[in-house]
Design a protein around this motif. Structure first.
Motif, PDB file in Angstrom:
ATOM      1  N   ASP A  62       0.937  -1.228  -0.047  1.00 58.82           N
ATOM      2  CA  ASP A  62       0.060   0.086  -0.070  1.00 58.82           C
ATOM      3  C   ASP A  62       0.935   1.172  -0.102  1.00 58.82           C
ATOM      4  O   ASP A  62       0.146   2.401  -0.254  1.00 58.82           O
ATOM      5  CB  ASP A  62      -1.092   0.128   1.336  1.00 58.82           C
ATOM      6  CG  ASP A  62      -1.915  -1.103   1.049  1.00 58.82           C
ATOM      7  OD1 ASP A  62      -2.471  -1.421   0.281  1.00 58.82           O
ATOM      8  OD2 ASP A  62      -2.378  -1.549   2.388  1.00 58.82           O
ATOM      9  N   PHE A  63       2.062   1.173   0.185  1.00 54.45           N
ATOM     10  CA  PHE A  63       3.011   2.422   0.074  1.00 54.45           C
ATOM     11  C   PHE A  63       3.165   2.989  -0.990  1.00 54.45           C
ATOM     12  O   PHE A  63       3.122   4.454  -1.062  1.00 54.45           O
ATOM     13  CB  PHE A  63       4.245   2.022   0.822  1.00 54.45           C
ATOM     14  CG  PHE A  63       5.336   3.192   1.157  1.00 54.45           C
ATOM     15  CD1 PHE A  63       4.918   4.035   2.072  1.00 54.45           C
ATOM     16  CD2 PHE A  63       6.230   3.543   0.159  1.00 54.45           C
ATOM     17  CE1 PHE A  63       5.898   5.071   2.261  1.00 54.45           C
ATOM     18  CE2 PHE A  63       7.063   4.636   0.294  1.00 54.45           C
ATOM     19  CZ  PHE A  63       6.947   5.601   1.444  1.00 54.45           C
ATOM     20  N   PRO A  64       3.207   2.486  -2.138  1.00 60.46           N
ATOM     21  CA  PRO A  64       3.424   3.405  -3.283  1.00 60.46           C
ATOM     22  C   PRO A  64       2.079   4.265  -3.466  1.00 60.46           C
ATOM     23  O   PRO A  64       2.208   5.221  -4.005  1.00 60.46           O
ATOM     24  CB  PRO A  64       3.175   2.247  -4.481  1.00 60.46           C
ATOM     25  CG  PRO A  64       3.869   1.219  -3.791  1.00 60.46           C
ATOM     26  CD  PRO A  64       3.632   1.091  -2.240  1.00 60.46           C
ATOM     27  N   GLN A  65       0.863   3.847  -3.449  1.00 58.76           N
ATOM     28  CA  GLN A  65      -0.331   4.370  -3.341  1.00 58.76           C
ATOM     29  C   GLN A  65      -0.414   5.731  -2.454  1.00 58.76           C
ATOM     30  O   GLN A  65      -0.679   6.588  -2.940  1.00 58.76           O
ATOM     31  CB  GLN A  65      -1.356   3.673  -3.124  1.00 58.76           C
ATOM     32  CG  GLN A  65      -2.872   4.539  -3.242  1.00 58.76           C
ATOM     33  CD  GLN A  65      -3.199   5.107  -4.382  1.00 58.76           C
ATOM     34  OE1 GLN A  65      -2.521   4.795  -5.524  1.00 58.76           O
ATOM     35  NE2 GLN A  65      -3.874   6.074  -4.513  1.00 58.76           N
ATOM     36  N   SER A  66       0.227   5.549  -1.239  1.00 61.06           N
ATOM     37  CA  SER A  66       0.339   6.803  -0.399  1.00 61.06           C
ATOM     38  C   SER A  66       1.333   7.559  -0.687  1.00 61.06           C
ATOM     39  O   SER A  66       1.226   8.943  -0.822  1.00 61.06           O
ATOM     40  CB  SER A  66       0.769   6.089   1.034  1.00 61.06           C
ATOM     41  OG  SER A  66      -0.424   5.060   1.836  1.00 61.06           O
ATOM     42  N   LEU A  67       2.578   7.266  -1.341  1.00 59.16           N
ATOM     43  CA  LEU A  67       3.482   8.029  -1.692  1.00 59.16           C
ATOM     44  C   LEU A  67       2.999   8.803  -2.751  1.00 59.16           C
ATOM     45  O   LEU A  67       3.336   9.899  -2.937  1.00 59.16           O
ATOM     46  CB  LEU A  67       4.725   7.178  -2.223  1.00 59.16           C
ATOM     47  CG  LEU A  67       6.028   7.958  -2.623  1.00 59.16           C
ATOM     48  CD1 LEU A  67       6.360   8.976  -1.636  1.00 59.16           C
ATOM     49  CD2 LEU A  67       7.094   7.021  -3.172  1.00 59.16           C
ATOM     50  N   TYR A  68       2.237   8.206  -3.782  1.00 56.96           N
ATOM     51  CA  TYR A  68       1.852   9.008  -4.893  1.00 56.96           C
ATOM     52  C   TYR A  68       0.780  10.149  -4.600  1.00 56.96           C
ATOM     53  O   TYR A  68       0.887  11.104  -5.100  1.00 56.96           O
ATOM     54  CB  TYR A  68       1.056   8.056  -5.915  1.00 56.96           C
ATOM     55  CG  TYR A  68       0.025   8.731  -7.013  1.00 56.96           C
ATOM     56  CD1 TYR A  68       0.836   8.989  -8.151  1.00 56.96           C
ATOM     57  CD2 TYR A  68      -0.888   8.698  -6.886  1.00 56.96           C
ATOM     58  CE1 TYR A  68       0.262   9.895  -9.293  1.00 56.96           C
ATOM     59  CE2 TYR A  68      -1.885   9.366  -7.823  1.00 56.96           C
ATOM     60  CZ  TYR A  68      -1.233   9.970  -8.893  1.00 56.96           C
ATOM     61  OH  TYR A  68      -1.605  10.632 -10.067  1.00 56.96           O
ATOM     62  N   VAL A  69       0.147   9.777  -3.592  1.00 56.48           N
ATOM     63  CA  VAL A  69      -0.929  10.830  -3.122  1.00 56.48           C
ATOM     64  C   VAL A  69      -0.309  11.793  -2.599  1.00 56.48           C
ATOM     65  O   VAL A  69      -0.606  13.141  -2.829  1.00 56.48           O
ATOM     66  CB  VAL A  69      -1.874  10.189  -2.326  1.00 56.48           C
ATOM     67  CG1 VAL A  69      -2.890  11.145  -1.444  1.00 56.48           C
ATOM     68  CG2 VAL A  69      -2.943   9.251  -2.922  1.00 56.48           C
ATOM     69  N   THR A  70       0.733  11.641  -1.553  1.00 55.55           N
ATOM     70  CA  THR A  70       1.322  12.796  -0.927  1.00 55.55           C
ATOM     71  C   THR A  70       2.153  13.584  -2.041  1.00 55.55           C
ATOM     72  O   THR A  70       2.370  14.873  -1.909  1.00 55.55           O
ATOM     73  CB  THR A  70       2.208  12.200  -0.079  1.00 55.55           C
ATOM     74  OG1 THR A  70       1.508  11.770   1.168  1.00 55.55           O
ATOM     75  CG2 THR A  70       3.130  13.275   0.697  1.00 55.55           C
ATOM     76  N   SER A  71       2.990  12.836  -2.911  1.00 53.45           N
ATOM     77  CA  SER A  71       3.579  13.444  -3.827  1.00 53.45           C
ATOM     78  C   SER A  71       2.866  14.447  -4.842  1.00 53.45           C
ATOM     79  O   SER A  71       3.329  15.461  -5.161  1.00 53.45           O
ATOM     80  CB  SER A  71       4.719  12.291  -4.676  1.00 53.45           C
ATOM     81  OG  SER A  71       5.219  11.485  -4.015  1.00 53.45           O
ATOM     82  N   LEU A  72       1.687  13.883  -5.267  1.00 47.53           N
ATOM     83  CA  LEU A  72       1.028  14.746  -6.156  1.00 47.53           C
ATOM     84  C   LEU A  72       0.327  15.848  -5.389  1.00 47.53           C
ATOM     85  O   LEU A  72       0.393  17.182  -6.087  1.00 47.53           O
ATOM     86  CB  LEU A  72      -0.400  13.773  -6.716  1.00 47.53           C
ATOM     87  CG  LEU A  72      -1.442  14.501  -7.362  1.00 47.53           C
ATOM     88  CD1 LEU A  72      -0.717  14.968  -8.634  1.00 47.53           C
ATOM     89  CD2 LEU A  72      -2.568  13.873  -7.788  1.00 47.53           C
ATOM     90  N   ALA A  73      -0.020  15.899  -4.395  1.00 43.99           N
ATOM     91  CA  ALA A  73      -0.315  16.967  -3.519  1.00 43.99           C
ATOM     92  C   ALA A  73       0.767  18.036  -3.344  1.00 43.99           C
ATOM     93  O   ALA A  73       0.684  19.163  -3.382  1.00 43.99           O
ATOM     94  CB  ALA A  73      -1.080  16.567  -2.287  1.00 43.99           C
ATOM     95  N   PHE A  74       1.860  17.557  -2.812  1.00 45.17           N
ATOM     96  CA  PHE A  74       3.130  18.460  -2.691  1.00 45.17           C
ATOM     97  C   PHE A  74       3.636  19.014  -3.872  1.00 45.17           C
ATOM     98  O   PHE A  74       3.921  20.096  -3.673  1.00 45.17           O
ATOM     99  CB  PHE A  74       4.137  17.630  -1.733  1.00 45.17           C
ATOM    100  CG  PHE A  74       5.558  18.185  -1.916  1.00 45.17           C
ATOM    101  CD1 PHE A  74       5.683  19.460  -0.966  1.00 45.17           C
ATOM    102  CD2 PHE A  74       6.334  17.711  -2.595  1.00 45.17           C
ATOM    103  CE1 PHE A  74       6.682  20.062  -1.036  1.00 45.17           C
ATOM    104  CE2 PHE A  74       7.695  18.508  -2.466  1.00 45.17           C
ATOM    105  CZ  PHE A  74       7.739  19.499  -1.660  1.00 45.17           C
TER     106      PHE A  74
END
Length: 258
Positions: A62-74
């Motif tokens: 599940d970490f890649p999805q969390s990283l993608y969400v944070t990266s997109l917002a940031f």
């Protein structure tokens, strides 16, 4: 000849800089280990256990999805902060009266704890990506604007006089004179704004988000999982440090520092 001499002098300085950085890392890790043994693993996990936990988190499905969400917002928040902050800074720096009026207002706004404004952001943007972006921009745009504004004010007056002599338009003046002359201080502002935008984005995820690294941090805090908190904090620290080093190297290159 002078170029070769400068290169010869720069190499020992660069080597010494890396040696100092390595020594500092060793000292910090040693202090971390000592504090961990003194306070106990429930308060502060050891460096080795923290790294192992970080590897485990990264390898989770599940970490890649969390990283993608944070990266997109940031990434969105930082792009908006950088473009808008530089633009506002150039405008307020060129218009001294407007800058004198707006500077205390921006500082007053920035002194407000942003958490108190989060209900307003949620009502305006709802739960989702835009709330995190807005919260990140609220943290990052003011420092970038202030650094840029001060860079314009500190620009040698001869540049403005030369632009008037050549009858440059305001757009050409900003593009070919203002921005190149102010780039080193603008980069310094971007370096500060980068870290603060990341902070704002993560805080936004912690308060109202169903995914992202900030959400993982909040879950770990609610469960009192010290190892997870430390592992996520370490990953964020390493990422922010590496990017800040790149910004600092860019700034040194622009100012011709060795």
């Amino acid at each position: 000849m002078s170029t070769a001499l400068a290169s010869t002098v720069a190499k020992p300085r660069a080597a010494r800089r890396w040696t100092d950085a390595l020594a500092l890392i060793v000292v910090l890790v040693g202090l971390w280990q000592i504090l961990s043994e003194w306070l106990g693993p429930d308060v502060l996990t050891t460096p080795l256990h923290t790294v192992q936990r970080a590897v485990h988190i990264v390898s989770d499905v599940d970490f890649p999805q969390s990283l993608y969400v944070t990266s997109l917002a940031f990434a969105s928040a930082f792009a908006i902060s950088a473009v808008a902050g530089v633009g506002i800074g150039l405008l307020l720096g060129a218009r001294r009266l407007a800058g004198n009026v707006m500077e205390p207002l921006m500082m007053g706004f920035y002194s407000i704890p942003k958490v108190t404004l989060y209900p307003v952001v949620l009502l305006a943007c709802g739960l989702g990506l835009w709330a995190k972006i807005v919260f990140g921009v609220m943290h990052g745009i003011v420092p970038i604007a202030l650094f840029t504004m001060n860079a314009v004010r500190n620009m040698p007056p001869i540049y403005a006089r030369a632009a008037r002599t050549y009858r440059m338009s305001p757009g050409d003046f900003a593009r070919f004179v203002l921005l190149p002359a102010c780039v080193p201080e603008v980069v310094a502002g971007l370096r500060i704004g980068f870290s603060l935008t990341l902070l704002g984005t993560l805080i936004g995820e912690m308060f109202a988000s169903q995914s992202g690294i900030g959400r993982l941090l909040m879950i770990a805090m609610n469960r009192n999982e010290t190892s997870t908190i430390m592992a996520l904090a370490l990953m964020l620290f390493v990422f922010a440090t590496l990017v800040n080093m790149l910004f600092l190297a860019w700034q040194r290159h622009l100012t011709h520092e060795d």
